[in-house]
Design a protein around this motif. Structure first.
Motif, PDB file in Angstrom:
ATOM      1  N   GLN A  70       3.818  12.673  -2.731  1.00  0.00           N
ATOM      2  CA  GLN A  70       3.228  12.217  -1.461  1.00  0.00           C
ATOM      3  C   GLN A  70       2.755  10.765  -1.492  1.00  0.00           C
ATOM      4  OE1 GLN A  70       4.682  14.504   0.756  1.00  0.00           O
ATOM      5  NE2 GLN A  70       2.930  13.764   1.919  1.00  0.00           N
ATOM      6  N   SER A  71       3.069  10.036  -2.550  1.00  0.00           N
ATOM      7  CA  SER A  71       2.736   8.614  -2.583  1.00  0.00           C
ATOM      8  C   SER A  71       3.658   7.849  -1.643  1.00  0.00           C
ATOM      9  CB  SER A  71       2.880   8.063  -4.003  1.00  0.00           C
ATOM     10  OG  SER A  71       4.234   8.172  -4.451  1.00  0.00           O
ATOM     11  N   PHE A  72       3.246   6.631  -1.302  1.00  0.00           N
ATOM     12  CA  PHE A  72       4.111   5.738  -0.524  1.00  0.00           C
ATOM     13  C   PHE A  72       3.900   4.318  -1.012  1.00  0.00           C
ATOM     14  CE2 PHE A  72       5.384   2.916   2.853  1.00  0.00           C
ATOM     15  CZ  PHE A  72       6.595   3.464   3.256  1.00  0.00           C
ATOM     16  N   HIS A  73       5.009   3.659  -1.365  1.00  0.00           N
ATOM     17  CA  HIS A  73       4.919   2.307  -1.909  1.00  0.00           C
ATOM     18  C   HIS A  73       5.867   1.321  -1.231  1.00  0.00           C
ATOM     19  CE1 HIS A  73       2.290   3.840  -5.004  1.00  0.00           C
ATOM     20  NE2 HIS A  73       3.168   4.787  -5.290  1.00  0.00           N
ATOM     21  N   THR A 123       6.819   5.295 -21.520  1.00  0.00           N
ATOM     22  CA  THR A 123       6.284   5.022 -20.190  1.00  0.00           C
ATOM     23  C   THR A 123       5.908   3.553 -20.053  1.00  0.00           C
ATOM     24  OG1 THR A 123       5.394   7.266 -20.073  1.00  0.00           O
ATOM     25  CG2 THR A 123       4.534   5.656 -18.492  1.00  0.00           C
ATOM     26  N   ALA A 124       6.552   2.882 -19.117  1.00  0.00           N
ATOM     27  CA  ALA A 124       6.236   1.474 -18.857  1.00  0.00           C
ATOM     28  C   ALA A 124       4.944   1.348 -18.074  1.00  0.00           C
ATOM     29  CB  ALA A 124       7.373   0.804 -18.088  1.00  0.00           C
ATOM     30  N   ALA A 125       4.783   2.218 -17.037  1.00  0.00           N
ATOM     31  CA  ALA A 125       3.622   2.070 -16.160  1.00  0.00           C
ATOM     32  C   ALA A 125       3.378   3.339 -15.364  1.00  0.00           C
ATOM     33  CB  ALA A 125       3.836   0.898 -15.200  1.00  0.00           C
ATOM     34  N   VAL A 126       2.160   3.432 -14.871  1.00  0.00           N
ATOM     35  CA  VAL A 126       1.787   4.424 -13.867  1.00  0.00           C
ATOM     36  C   VAL A 126       1.410   3.644 -12.611  1.00  0.00           C
ATOM     37  CG1 VAL A 126       0.183   6.262 -13.225  1.00  0.00           C
ATOM     38  CG2 VAL A 126       0.925   6.016 -15.605  1.00  0.00           C
ATOM     39  N   ILE A 127       1.996   4.025 -11.478  1.00  0.00           N
ATOM     40  CA  ILE A 127       1.666   3.396 -10.195  1.00  0.00           C
ATOM     41  C   ILE A 127       0.905   4.418  -9.360  1.00  0.00           C
ATOM     42  CG2 ILE A 127       2.535   2.274  -8.113  1.00  0.00           C
ATOM     43  CD1 ILE A 127       5.066   1.546  -9.607  1.00  0.00           C
ATOM     44  N   VAL A 128      -0.307   4.068  -8.927  1.00  0.00           N
ATOM     45  CA  VAL A 128      -1.134   5.039  -8.219  1.00  0.00           C
ATOM     46  C   VAL A 128      -1.936   4.367  -7.108  1.00  0.00           C
ATOM     47  CG1 VAL A 128      -3.016   4.823  -9.905  1.00  0.00           C
ATOM     48  CG2 VAL A 128      -2.827   6.903  -8.521  1.00  0.00           C
ATOM     49  N   GLU A 129      -2.131   5.084  -6.014  1.00  0.00           N
ATOM     50  CA  GLU A 129      -3.009   4.665  -4.928  1.00  0.00           C
ATOM     51  C   GLU A 129      -4.378   5.314  -5.129  1.00  0.00           C
ATOM     52  OE1 GLU A 129      -0.442   5.116  -1.012  1.00  0.00           O
ATOM     53  OE2 GLU A 129       0.235   6.479  -2.623  1.00  0.00           O
ATOM     54  N   VAL A 130      -5.451   4.572  -4.906  1.00  0.00           N
ATOM     55  CA  VAL A 130      -6.798   5.137  -4.978  1.00  0.00           C
ATOM     56  C   VAL A 130      -7.012   6.141  -3.847  1.00  0.00           C
ATOM     57  CG1 VAL A 130      -9.273   4.602  -4.950  1.00  0.00           C
ATOM     58  CG2 VAL A 130      -7.678   3.073  -6.126  1.00  0.00           C
ATOM     59  N   ILE A 131      -6.407   5.852  -2.699  1.00  0.00           N
ATOM     60  CA  ILE A 131      -6.329   6.810  -1.591  1.00  0.00           C
ATOM     61  C   ILE A 131      -4.890   6.799  -1.101  1.00  0.00           C
ATOM     62  CG2 ILE A 131      -7.118   7.441   0.726  1.00  0.00           C
ATOM     63  CD1 ILE A 131      -9.684   5.888   0.204  1.00  0.00           C
ATOM     64  N   GLN A 132      -4.254   7.970  -1.067  1.00  0.00           N
ATOM     65  CA  GLN A 132      -2.900   8.039  -0.522  1.00  0.00           C
ATOM     66  C   GLN A 132      -2.991   7.912   1.002  1.00  0.00           C
ATOM     67  OE1 GLN A 132      -1.123  11.692  -2.088  1.00  0.00           O
ATOM     68  NE2 GLN A 132      -0.136  10.507  -3.703  1.00  0.00           N
ATOM     69  N   GLY A 133      -2.545   6.761   1.505  1.00  0.00           N
ATOM     70  CA  GLY A 133      -2.647   6.499   2.937  1.00  0.00           C
ATOM     71  C   GLY A 133      -1.591   7.221   3.744  1.00  0.00           C
TER      72      GLY A 133
END
Length: 375
Positions: free
Chosen positions: A118-121, A166-176
């Motif tokens: 449910q993330s959006f980037h 793992t190169a990175a974790v991409i995360v939103e503090v709030i999933q908009g």
């Protein structure tokens, strides 16, 4: 008849004018705006200081390529990252995410990137591949490889997937776009810890939550974490296209000449606007006011007695009203438009509210009354 691709589900009216927290359409109907142009116009419409900064720079010089020194870029980079981060400027949030992906893979010499369901980037290929929504991916296979999606706020998922590849974790503090889903503070701290243990980079997507939206300049500042990279756009330009990727200064050696670039990114008009936007937002009194107004709005919405409402949640002036499954958020949005209030959809059935950060308490009360009547 239109000469435009039909990739947007457009309303049947055009917005032609905006002042403060209000918009007027081409049929002379006036709306209180609880969208901020999807979290963009944080300082409201017709902000004179922002407009003046743009006009002054446009009259002096509109564009130079990134072949030359740019003192405006240096100024904005410093106010955004202080002494800890270096900045790369672009034109949008998706471009900022693309830059973050490239920097992470080049720095670590690894390819695996963890993101969340449910993330959006964004919708460019790298940003779309980082987005954990099947509906966004539909019809565009094959995606960029080595993206892994785990459940949001799930520690087991992180533990199972984090490894030396793992190169990175991409995360939103709030999933908009995902439905105004708030990350648990301890969960974000655990992600940061696992990144340090595995030599992976922590990337925080602040495209919607940044620039004061949650009551601090960046939402991660409330979580007691320190990302290696974070991305900005939307509210950074108050309507003028601008994005930024900020990374810890020691990562700069991996992003030398030829590694990445843009013709228009960081152009002088964008930087003049961004400098003024940050000047206005990055003030303790301003940010405390956002927190106060956000708490007031959130508590008032929680008091609405309606069988249609499942849950109200949010932080600062980023709030979601999740509807019970049998009710349609699209219908609610249309009814609110008729009542003179513009709102947004998020997730499957969430009414998203993103009013300008400069909204007055009187205007908040007006919006609350309109929402009450519709519900």
């Amino acid at each position: 008849m239109t000469n435009l691709f039909p990739n947007y589900a457009r309303k049947d009216f055009e917005i032609v004018e905006g002042v403060g927290s209000y918009l007027t359409d081409d049929q002379d109907r006036r709306y209180l705006d609880f969208t901020s142009g999807i979290g963009v116009v944080n300082l409201g419409y017709g902000n004179e200081a922002v407009e003046d900064a743009l006009i002054r720079q446009a009259k002096r010089l509109m564009h130079t390529p990134n072949l030359y020194q740019n003192q405006l870029q240096e100024t904005v980079a410093h106010v955004l990252g202080k002494e800890n981060y270096s900045a790369y400027f672009c034109n949008s949030g998706a471009e900022a995410i693309e830059a973050a992906i490239k920097l992470a893979r080049k720095t670590t010499n690894r390819s695996k990137i963890i993101t969340f369901v449910q993330s959006f980037h964004g919708r460019t290929y790298g940003a779309m591949s980082a987005t954990g929504q099947a509906a966004v991916h539909q019809g565009f296979a094959p995606l960029v490889p080595d993206f892994v999606y785990v459940d949001y706020n799930d520690r087991d998922g992180i533990d199972q997937q984090m490894d030396q590849n793992t190169a990175a974790v991409i995360v939103e503090v709030i999933q908009g776009e995902g439905g105004i889903i708030l990350a648990e503070k301890e969960w974000l701290q655990e992600i940061e810890k696992r990144c340090r243990e595995t030599g992976s980079l922590l990337i925080i997507d602040e495209i919607q939550t940044g620039m004061g939206r949650t009551g601090s300049l960046y939402a991660f500042q409330q979580m007691d974490i320190e990302p290696d990279i974070f991305t900005l756009a939307k509210g950074l330009g108050n309507g003028f296209p601008v994005g930024a990727m900020l990374g810890k200064q020691e990562l700069g050696k991996h992003f030398g000449p030829g590694s990445h670039g843009t013709t228009f990114g960081g152009n002088k008009m964008a930087m003049a606007v961004a400098a003024e936007v940050v000047r206005q937002i990055d003030q303790s009194e301003f940010l405390e006011d956002v927190q106060k107004k956000g708490t007031y709005l959130l508590e008032a919405l929680k008091k609405i007695d309606s069988s249609k409402i499942k849950e109200v949640r949010g932080r600062g002036l980023m709030i979601g009203i999740e509807l019970q499954q049998e009710f349609s958020v699209e219908d609610i949005i249309k009814d609110l438009e008729k009542a003179g209030l513009l709102t947004l959809k998020a997730g499957q059935n969430v009414l998203r509210l993103l009013p300008p950060l400069t909204i007055s308490m009187k205007e908040i009360d007006e919006g609350i009354e309109k929402i009450k009547k519709v519900f």
